[in-house]
Scaffold this motif. Structure first.
Motif, mmCIF file in Angstrom:
data_model
loop_
_atom_site.group_PDB
_atom_site.id
_atom_site.type_symbol
_atom_site.label_atom_id
_atom_site.label_comp_id
_atom_site.label_asym_id
_atom_site.label_seq_id
_atom_site.Cartn_x
_atom_site.Cartn_y
_atom_site.Cartn_z
ATOM 1 N N ALA A 168 0.846 -1.190 0.000
ATOM 2 C CA ALA A 168 0.000 0.000 0.000
ATOM 3 C C ALA A 168 0.882 1.241 0.000
ATOM 4 C CB ALA A 168 -0.922 0.014 1.216
ATOM 5 N N VAL A 169 0.557 2.193 -0.868
ATOM 6 C CA VAL A 169 1.253 3.476 -0.951
ATOM 7 C C VAL A 169 0.272 4.545 -0.489
ATOM 8 C CG1 VAL A 169 2.403 5.145 -2.434
ATOM 9 C CG2 VAL A 169 2.675 2.685 -2.864
ATOM 10 N N VAL A 170 0.602 5.231 0.617
ATOM 11 C CA VAL A 170 -0.330 6.178 1.222
ATOM 12 C C VAL A 170 0.370 7.513 1.461
ATOM 13 C CG1 VAL A 170 -1.587 4.288 2.316
ATOM 14 C CG2 VAL A 170 0.204 5.473 3.599
ATOM 15 N N GLY A 171 -0.441 8.513 1.839
ATOM 16 C CA GLY A 171 0.086 9.832 2.114
ATOM 17 C C GLY A 171 -0.905 10.899 1.704
ATOM 18 N N PRO A 172 -0.547 12.167 1.900
ATOM 19 C CA PRO A 172 -1.482 13.247 1.598
ATOM 20 C C PRO A 172 -1.635 13.484 0.101
ATOM 21 C CG PRO A 172 0.631 14.167 2.237
ATOM 22 C CD PRO A 172 0.723 12.680 2.454
ATOM 23 N N LEU A 183 -2.042 -1.222 -3.534
ATOM 24 C CA LEU A 183 -3.098 -0.289 -3.183
ATOM 25 C C LEU A 183 -2.515 1.116 -3.143
ATOM 26 C CD1 LEU A 183 -6.130 -0.725 -2.141
ATOM 27 C CD2 LEU A 183 -5.174 -0.271 0.136
ATOM 28 N N VAL A 184 -3.165 2.065 -3.821
ATOM 29 C CA VAL A 184 -2.630 3.425 -3.897
ATOM 30 C C VAL A 184 -3.754 4.419 -3.628
ATOM 31 C CG1 VAL A 184 -1.518 5.166 -5.347
ATOM 32 C CG2 VAL A 184 -0.871 2.761 -5.572
ATOM 33 N N VAL A 233 2.306 -4.421 3.607
ATOM 34 C CA VAL A 233 3.330 -3.439 3.954
ATOM 35 C C VAL A 233 2.854 -2.092 3.431
ATOM 36 C CG1 VAL A 233 4.661 -3.977 1.863
ATOM 37 C CG2 VAL A 233 5.765 -2.784 3.770
ATOM 38 N N GLN A 234 2.952 -1.084 4.284
ATOM 39 C CA GLN A 234 2.520 0.252 3.904
ATOM 40 C C GLN A 234 3.726 1.181 3.800
ATOM 41 O OE1 GLN A 234 -1.322 1.786 5.699
ATOM 42 N NE2 GLN A 234 -0.795 0.231 7.211
ATOM 43 N N VAL A 235 3.795 1.887 2.683
ATOM 44 C CA VAL A 235 4.822 2.898 2.457
ATOM 45 C C VAL A 235 4.132 4.258 2.425
ATOM 46 C CG1 VAL A 235 6.558 3.787 0.862
ATOM 47 C CG2 VAL A 235 6.295 1.306 1.180
ATOM 48 N N GLY A 236 4.567 5.163 3.287
ATOM 49 C CA GLY A 236 3.997 6.503 3.328
ATOM 50 C C GLY A 236 4.949 7.529 2.749
ATOM 51 N N LEU A 237 4.400 8.531 2.111
ATOM 52 C CA LEU A 237 5.208 9.601 1.543
ATOM 53 C C LEU A 237 5.250 10.765 2.522
ATOM 54 C CD1 LEU A 237 4.133 9.467 -2.204
ATOM 55 C CD2 LEU A 237 6.248 8.680 -1.157
ATOM 56 N N ARG A 267 -0.320 9.409 10.078
ATOM 57 C CA ARG A 267 0.756 9.450 11.078
ATOM 58 C C ARG A 267 0.379 8.679 12.333
ATOM 59 N NH1 ARG A 267 5.882 10.513 9.436
ATOM 60 N NH2 ARG A 267 5.960 12.349 8.069
ATOM 61 N N ALA A 268 -0.909 8.488 12.557
ATOM 62 C CA ALA A 268 -1.353 7.751 13.743
ATOM 63 C C ALA A 268 -1.161 6.246 13.599
ATOM 64 C CB ALA A 268 -2.828 8.055 14.024
ATOM 65 N N ASP A 269 -0.814 5.787 12.399
ATOM 66 C CA ASP A 269 -0.652 4.349 12.148
ATOM 67 C C ASP A 269 0.832 3.995 12.217
ATOM 68 O OD1 ASP A 269 -0.598 1.727 11.268
ATOM 69 O OD2 ASP A 269 -2.115 2.045 9.714
ATOM 70 N N PRO A 270 1.272 3.325 13.289
ATOM 71 C CA PRO A 270 2.706 3.046 13.452
ATOM 72 C C PRO A 270 3.243 2.019 12.463
ATOM 73 C CG PRO A 270 1.445 1.923 15.145
ATOM 74 C CD PRO A 270 0.474 2.793 14.408
ATOM 75 N N ARG A 271 2.371 1.353 11.715
ATOM 76 C CA ARG A 271 2.817 0.331 10.768
ATOM 77 C C ARG A 271 3.342 0.933 9.472
ATOM 78 N NH1 ARG A 271 -2.731 -2.798 10.420
ATOM 79 N NH2 ARG A 271 -3.288 -0.614 10.008
ATOM 80 N N ILE A 272 3.093 2.213 9.242
ATOM 81 C CA ILE A 272 3.513 2.855 7.999
ATOM 82 C C ILE A 272 4.982 3.248 8.092
ATOM 83 C CG2 ILE A 272 3.170 4.843 6.481
ATOM 84 C CD1 ILE A 272 0.228 4.864 7.345
ATOM 85 N N SER A 273 5.738 2.909 7.066
ATOM 86 C CA SER A 273 7.148 3.328 6.969
ATOM 87 C C SER A 273 7.214 4.536 6.042
ATOM 88 C CB SER A 273 8.002 2.184 6.412
ATOM 89 O OG SER A 273 7.976 1.077 7.287
ATOM 90 N N TRP A 274 7.775 5.622 6.552
ATOM 91 C CA TRP A 274 7.745 6.891 5.838
ATOM 92 C C TRP A 274 9.042 7.124 5.065
ATOM 93 C CZ3 TRP A 274 3.334 9.620 5.496
ATOM 94 C CH2 TRP A 274 2.313 9.264 6.383
ATOM 95 N N LEU A 275 8.890 7.553 3.819
ATOM 96 C CA LEU A 275 10.012 7.877 2.961
ATOM 97 C C LEU A 275 9.855 9.314 2.454
ATOM 98 C CD1 LEU A 275 10.174 4.580 0.839
ATOM 99 C CD2 LEU A 275 11.543 5.172 2.856
#
Length: 309
Positions: A13-17, A103-104, A192-196, A279-287
């Motif tokens: 999953a790719v997430v972010g604003p 998932l995007v 796995v979640q990747v956050g921007l 940001r409230a989801d600790p499972r997201i890894s931010w790049l």
């Protein structure tokens, strides 16, 4: 370009604003992992809502299949529960063909509906209609007091009218607070979640430029066309960023310049809410969204997380 066997991969999953580059990263990862994209932006479900939602064009998709785009007419209401079923069916279909599901999107509850163990409460149109009448007659403050008495957790949130009515409806239908149905951050299947991660000042600038580009690309004309297809009657689509503002332009209540300014302000507020949610989801890894090697770093993180070669 290295391709990892899709059967070895979890759901990505790719997430972010909004405006952070999720679509581009999703396509990059799909190329690296022989994947297909599943849309998780609730406004991109709507046919014809292309410019104002920054929907990826056929050229931008670079041949990568995209699922759950253009699934609704603008007068139809989006449903998280229906999306959950559709997204999980798409995931199973993609995996069944030996591909990697990616998932995007930035619609937080829709993302979690696809990823997490999450049950949805029932609905009752008659109760909802009565509550809508109560809201029109008594006002929001009185309904919020009613909700506080039965569901103080939900009442403490900044609920719009629609969500306030939904919370009251759920309590009447289910006999349980709406807040008790919130997801518990437990994956339905391996993911796995990747956050921007963004620089907020630079994102503010980008969002302003993007809105102006949408206006120049014909956002007003798109809204006029969709108005003839029932945009105003859609509970969900009519509230979309840019669309609600430019409906007011059509009505003569705003100039195009005022609508653009209002859209920029609303989009910035929306981006802040998205960041707070994710940001409230600790499972997201931010790049870093502006890392020139973002695709490579995201792919390496995915491989390392799951011990892939």
């Amino acid at each position: 370009m290295e391709v990892t066997e899709a059967t070895d991969l979890p759901l990505i999953a790719v997430v972010g604003p909004t405006g952070s580059g999720k679509s581009a990263l999703g396509i990059d990862l799909a190329q690296r992992f022989d994947g297909e994209i599943i849309n998780a932006d609730s406004m991109q479900f709507y046919r014809g809502m292309d410019i104002g939602t920054a929907k990826v064009t056929l050229d931008e998709r670079q041949g990568i299949p995209h699922h759950l785009l253009d699934t609704l007419a603008v007068h139809q209401e989006a449903s998280v529960a229906a999306y959950q079923l559709q997204a999980r069916a798409a995931i199973a279909d993609i995996r069944g063909r030996g591909k990697t599901p990616i998932l995007v999107g930035g619609s937080g509850l829709y993302v979690r509906a696809a990823l997490d163990v999450l049950d949805f409460p029932g609905i009752d149109p008659a109760i909802r209609e009565r509550l809508e009448g109560d809201l029109a007659r008594d006002g929001k403050d009185l309904l919020r007091q009613r909700l506080t008495a039965v569901d103080p957790v939900s009442a403490g949130r900044d609920l719009d009218d629609r969500r306030l009515i939904r919370a009251l409806e759920v309590y009447e239908v289910m006999g349980r607070p709406f807040s008790s149905f919130m997801p518990q951050r437990k994956y339905h299947q391996a993911a796995v979640q990747v956050g921007l991660g963004v620089d907020r000042s630079r994102l503010r600038e980008r969002l302003a430029s993007r809105v102006h580009a949408m206006v120049d690309a014909g956002l007003r004309e798109e809204v006029v066309r969709l108005d003839s297809q029932g945009l105003r009657t859609g509970r969900t689509a009519s509230r979309a960023l840019g669309y609600s503002q430019f409906l007011q332009v059509i009505d003569g209540a705003l100039t195009s310049e005022q609508a653009a300014s209002d859209t920029i302000d609303a989009t910035r507020r929306f981006a802040r809410r998205q960041l707070t949610w994710f940001r409230a989801d600790p499972r997201i890894s931010w790049l870093d969204w502006e890392d020139p090697d973002l695709g490579s770093r995201a792919a390496e993180h995915i491989r390392q997380t799951f011990g892939l070669s």
